[in-house]
Design a protein around this motif. Structure first.
Motif, short mmCIF file in Angstrom:
data_model
loop_
_atom_site.label_atom_id
_atom_site.label_comp_id
_atom_site.label_asym_id
_atom_site.label_seq_id
_atom_site.Cartn_x
_atom_site.Cartn_y
_atom_site.Cartn_z
N GLU A 172 1.56 1.69 9.20
CA GLU A 172 1.59 0.51 8.33
C GLU A 172 1.21 -0.75 9.12
N TYR A 179 4.68 7.03 9.27
CA TYR A 179 3.98 6.18 8.31
C TYR A 179 3.27 5.08 9.08
N ASN A 222 -3.75 1.62 13.11
CA ASN A 222 -3.01 2.78 12.60
C ASN A 222 -3.17 4.00 13.51
N LYS A 232 0.84 -1.20 0.00
CA LYS A 232 0.00 0.00 0.00
C LYS A 232 0.87 1.24 0.00
N VAL A 267 1.34 4.64 1.55
CA VAL A 267 0.91 5.24 2.81
C VAL A 267 1.28 6.72 2.81
#
Length: 91
Positions: A32, A30, A72, A17, A19
């Motif tokens: 993840e 970030y 997240n 992905k 991000v």
């Protein structure tokens, strides 16, 4: 053969992905989260640029949550707290 590769994990791996980082006090965070057994493990990266060199700190926590967005969100809070406590000593 296609059936067996699907059953036993063969074939192509999913695309990573993209991000979007969150900026916090000059650092980029970030988020993840890692999918694991129907839950999501808190994981991510903190980066900062020093004299045109990007330094990076990766971490994976033992915490797992039910949704990717929850993992997240908690990762962001933990990363901000880590930055507040350690500053540039992270690297």
């Amino acid at each position: 053969m296609g059936l067996f590769s699907k059953l036993f994990g063969g074939g192509k791996s999913p695309e990573p992905k993209q991000v979007e980082p969150v900026e916090y006090k000059g650092f980029l965070i970030y988020q993840e989260a890692i999918a694991e057994n129907g839950q999501y493990r808190i994981a991510g990266r903190i980066t900062k640029t020093f004299d045109d060199e990007v330094k990076e700190h990766r971490f994976i926590r033992s915490d797992v949550l039910g949704t990717e967005s929850d993992a997240n969100e908690l990762m962001l809070k933990k990363a901000q707290m880590f930055i507040d406590q350690m500053g540039e000593k992270i690297f």
